[in-house]
Write a protein that holds these residues in place. Sequence first.
Motif, PDB file in Angstrom:
ATOM      1  N   ASN A   7       0.805  -1.222   0.000  1.00  0.00           N
ATOM      2  CA  ASN A   7       0.000   0.000   0.000  1.00  0.00           C
ATOM      3  C   ASN A   7       0.840   1.275   0.000  1.00  0.00           C
ATOM      4  OD1 ASN A   7      -2.941  -0.862   0.196  1.00  0.00           O
ATOM      5  ND2 ASN A   7      -2.013  -2.088   1.807  1.00  0.00           N
ATOM      6  N   GLN A   8       2.117   1.152  -0.331  1.00  0.00           N
ATOM      7  CA  GLN A   8       2.966   2.339  -0.471  1.00  0.00           C
ATOM      8  C   GLN A   8       2.864   2.854  -1.912  1.00  0.00           C
ATOM      9  OE1 GLN A   8       3.764   3.349   2.398  1.00  0.00           O
ATOM     10  NE2 GLN A   8       3.099   1.384   3.271  1.00  0.00           N
ATOM     11  N   TYR A   9       3.619   3.925  -2.207  1.00  0.00           N
ATOM     12  CA  TYR A   9       3.540   4.510  -3.541  1.00  0.00           C
ATOM     13  C   TYR A   9       3.787   3.458  -4.624  1.00  0.00           C
ATOM     14  CZ  TYR A   9       4.087   9.175  -1.410  1.00  0.00           C
ATOM     15  OH  TYR A   9       3.920  10.309  -0.683  1.00  0.00           O
ATOM     16  N   PRO A  10       2.845   3.295  -5.550  1.00  0.00           N
ATOM     17  CA  PRO A  10       3.114   2.440  -6.704  1.00  0.00           C
ATOM     18  C   PRO A  10       3.951   3.203  -7.730  1.00  0.00           C
ATOM     19  CG  PRO A  10       0.917   3.360  -6.866  1.00  0.00           C
ATOM     20  CD  PRO A  10       1.481   3.862  -5.567  1.00  0.00           C
ATOM     21  N   PRO A  11       4.441   2.537  -8.774  1.00  0.00           N
ATOM     22  CA  PRO A  11       5.183   3.248  -9.820  1.00  0.00           C
ATOM     23  C   PRO A  11       4.354   4.387 -10.414  1.00  0.00           C
ATOM     24  CG  PRO A  11       5.403   0.889 -10.096  1.00  0.00           C
ATOM     25  CD  PRO A  11       4.366   1.094  -9.030  1.00  0.00           C
ATOM     26  N   MET A  12       5.037   5.460 -10.798  1.00  0.00           N
ATOM     27  CA  MET A  12       4.332   6.632 -11.314  1.00  0.00           C
ATOM     28  C   MET A  12       3.490   6.300 -12.547  1.00  0.00           C
ATOM     29  SD  MET A  12       5.860  10.400 -12.208  1.00  0.00           S
ATOM     30  CE  MET A  12       7.071   9.825 -13.384  1.00  0.00           C
ATOM     31  N   LEU A  13       3.985   5.417 -13.407  1.00  0.00           N
ATOM     32  CA  LEU A  13       3.235   5.043 -14.604  1.00  0.00           C
ATOM     33  C   LEU A  13       2.050   4.139 -14.291  1.00  0.00           C
ATOM     34  CD1 LEU A  13       6.156   4.422 -17.110  1.00  0.00           C
ATOM     35  CD2 LEU A  13       4.237   5.964 -17.501  1.00  0.00           C
ATOM     36  N   GLY A  14       2.034   3.531 -13.102  1.00  0.00           N
ATOM     37  CA  GLY A  14       0.998   2.575 -12.738  1.00  0.00           C
ATOM     38  C   GLY A  14       1.607   1.215 -12.477  1.00  0.00           C
ATOM     39  N   ILE A  15       0.887   0.350 -11.765  1.00  0.00           N
ATOM     40  CA  ILE A  15       1.439  -0.972 -11.469  1.00  0.00           C
ATOM     41  C   ILE A  15       1.562  -1.771 -12.771  1.00  0.00           C
ATOM     42  CG2 ILE A  15       0.507  -0.948  -9.106  1.00  0.00           C
ATOM     43  CD1 ILE A  15      -1.619  -2.973 -10.059  1.00  0.00           C
ATOM     44  N   PRO A  16       2.608  -2.595 -12.893  1.00  0.00           N
ATOM     45  CA  PRO A  16       2.799  -3.338 -14.144  1.00  0.00           C
ATOM     46  C   PRO A  16       1.589  -4.170 -14.546  1.00  0.00           C
ATOM     47  CG  PRO A  16       4.769  -3.471 -12.792  1.00  0.00           C
ATOM     48  CD  PRO A  16       3.717  -2.798 -11.944  1.00  0.00           C
ATOM     49  N   GLU A  17       0.907  -4.783 -13.555  1.00  0.00           N
ATOM     50  CA  GLU A  17      -0.219  -5.654 -13.870  1.00  0.00           C
ATOM     51  C   GLU A  17      -1.334  -4.911 -14.607  1.00  0.00           C
ATOM     52  OE1 GLU A  17       2.093  -7.365 -10.527  1.00  0.00           O
ATOM     53  OE2 GLU A  17       1.282  -5.365 -10.981  1.00  0.00           O
ATOM     54  N   LEU A  18      -1.609  -3.662 -14.215  1.00  0.00           N
ATOM     55  CA  LEU A  18      -2.650  -2.902 -14.896  1.00  0.00           C
ATOM     56  C   LEU A  18      -2.172  -2.424 -16.259  1.00  0.00           C
ATOM     57  CD1 LEU A  18      -5.363  -1.633 -15.196  1.00  0.00           C
ATOM     58  CD2 LEU A  18      -4.652   0.253 -13.696  1.00  0.00           C
ATOM     59  N   ARG A  19      -0.956  -1.971 -16.344  1.00  0.00           N
ATOM     60  CA  ARG A  19      -0.451  -1.503 -17.648  1.00  0.00           C
ATOM     61  C   ARG A  19      -0.415  -2.653 -18.641  1.00  0.00           C
ATOM     62  NH1 ARG A  19       4.760   0.518 -15.195  1.00  0.00           N
ATOM     63  NH2 ARG A  19       5.485   0.903 -17.325  1.00  0.00           N
ATOM     64  N   GLN A  20      -0.053  -3.858 -18.172  1.00  0.00           N
ATOM     65  CA  GLN A  20      -0.077  -5.025 -19.045  1.00  0.00           C
ATOM     66  C   GLN A  20      -1.509  -5.353 -19.467  1.00  0.00           C
ATOM     67  OE1 GLN A  20       1.850  -7.865 -16.512  1.00  0.00           O
ATOM     68  NE2 GLN A  20       3.880  -6.948 -16.781  1.00  0.00           N
ATOM     69  N   ALA A  21      -2.444  -5.226 -18.532  1.00  0.00           N
ATOM     70  CA  ALA A  21      -3.847  -5.513 -18.856  1.00  0.00           C
ATOM     71  C   ALA A  21      -4.405  -4.508 -19.864  1.00  0.00           C
ATOM     72  CB  ALA A  21      -4.681  -5.502 -17.578  1.00  0.00           C
ATOM     73  N   VAL A  22      -4.025  -3.241 -19.733  1.00  0.00           N
ATOM     74  CA  VAL A  22      -4.473  -2.223 -20.688  1.00  0.00           C
ATOM     75  C   VAL A  22      -3.917  -2.526 -22.077  1.00  0.00           C
ATOM     76  CG1 VAL A  22      -4.305   0.219 -21.325  1.00  0.00           C
ATOM     77  CG2 VAL A  22      -4.802  -0.425 -18.955  1.00  0.00           C
ATOM     78  N   ALA A  23      -2.644  -2.901 -22.151  1.00  0.00           N
ATOM     79  CA  ALA A  23      -2.044  -3.236 -23.443  1.00  0.00           C
ATOM     80  C   ALA A  23      -2.746  -4.441 -24.066  1.00  0.00           C
ATOM     81  CB  ALA A  23      -0.557  -3.512 -23.270  1.00  0.00           C
ATOM     82  N   ALA A  24      -3.011  -5.471 -23.257  1.00  0.00           N
ATOM     83  CA  ALA A  24      -3.701  -6.655 -23.769  1.00  0.00           C
ATOM     84  C   ALA A  24      -5.123  -6.325 -24.209  1.00  0.00           C
ATOM     85  CB  ALA A  24      -3.710  -7.743 -22.689  1.00  0.00           C
TER      86      ALA A  24
END
Length: 387
Positions: free
Chosen positions: A57-74
């Motif tokens: 629950n600390q700061y996630p990456p500025m671009l977003g968590i990898p799992e969501l960015r991967q899901a958006v790309a898919a």
Amino acid sequence: MKQGNSVLGGYADTIFEQMSALARQHQSVNLGQGFPDDPGPEDVRQKAAEYLMTGNNQYPPMLGIPELRQAVAAHNKRFYGLDVDWQSEVMVTSGATEALGDCLFGLIDPGDEVVVLEPLYDSYVPIVRRAGGIPKFVRLEPPSWELPREQLAAAFGPKTKLLLLNSPMNPASKVFTADELAFIAELCVAHDVFAVCDEVYEHITFDGRPHIPLMTFPGMRERTARIGSSGKTFSVTGWKVGYITAAPNVLKPILKSHQFVTFTTPPNLQWGTAHGLRKDDAYFTSLAGDLQAKRDYLAKGLRDIGFDVMDAQGTYFITSDFRPLGFNGTDEDFCRHITVEAGVTAVPISAFYQGQGAPQHFARFCFCKHDATLDAALERLAKHFRR
């Protein structure tokens, strides 16, 4: 005392806030603001809840968590055939409105012209102007909401930096066709401009109409920022999780804006959204189908009362002409009247236009509500107008 910012200080509270406050005051059935009664898919909410208790629950990456960015790309590949690099072409934001702000602050300079189509969502123009941009308005007119091609072409010029497009379009409930989008794409390429595409209702289209991202047209992949939203796709508007897909050269200046606005978005809500984007096709089909049934139900009820109801091709909204009911007044007068006297709240369409000459006899009703809510609204309106 010195005054605050002269651009934003000139705007009143949004029409949604005004009408919702009036609805609360009069205990009205609120079909004005676009949020569902439904709490959202249980599995999506459960994933977010589990992550809150077991995840980081600390700061996630500025671009977003990898799992969501991967899901958006898919998701882009699955639904639109777009090949997207999740590491360099996807960014998560705190809602689609932040995404819009990041895009506009990151891509335009003071004095740049921005082409916008009316009617438009109320945050567009204040953000453009606060960024120093100059909006160039192109007006779509009810009831057909046809794209005025000559006026649109005339709005582009040597100072045009960006086109802002909303499809499916709030509040017109218009889904732009492939032919219309091809025309828009040709203008963007010919004038070498960016396109920022608000596509939060991408999975809410009706009667078999496809949603086609402008990004898929020739010459647009490298100049388009495409915005999606968990709020609309999973009926969780309070989560405020948005996501931007854009080529690296477009995303980089947008990212610079994002880092100074919100920087990050709650990781558990990102995790839940990532799970949602991976749901099977049946979910996305049923989302549109269920809302289409609600559209049809509310449209029939309004017609039976006497409204002239416009075609709603997508989104959460129906636009209705109230003149057949014999009401003499503006659309704002009408919406306040039915809130106070009938106990039902809608939003005036003129609030989505700038300047003079806006339509004054249309009200927007939201149908993403429980059947009991729609029933109560129709009963109250019928009782009021049949007296």
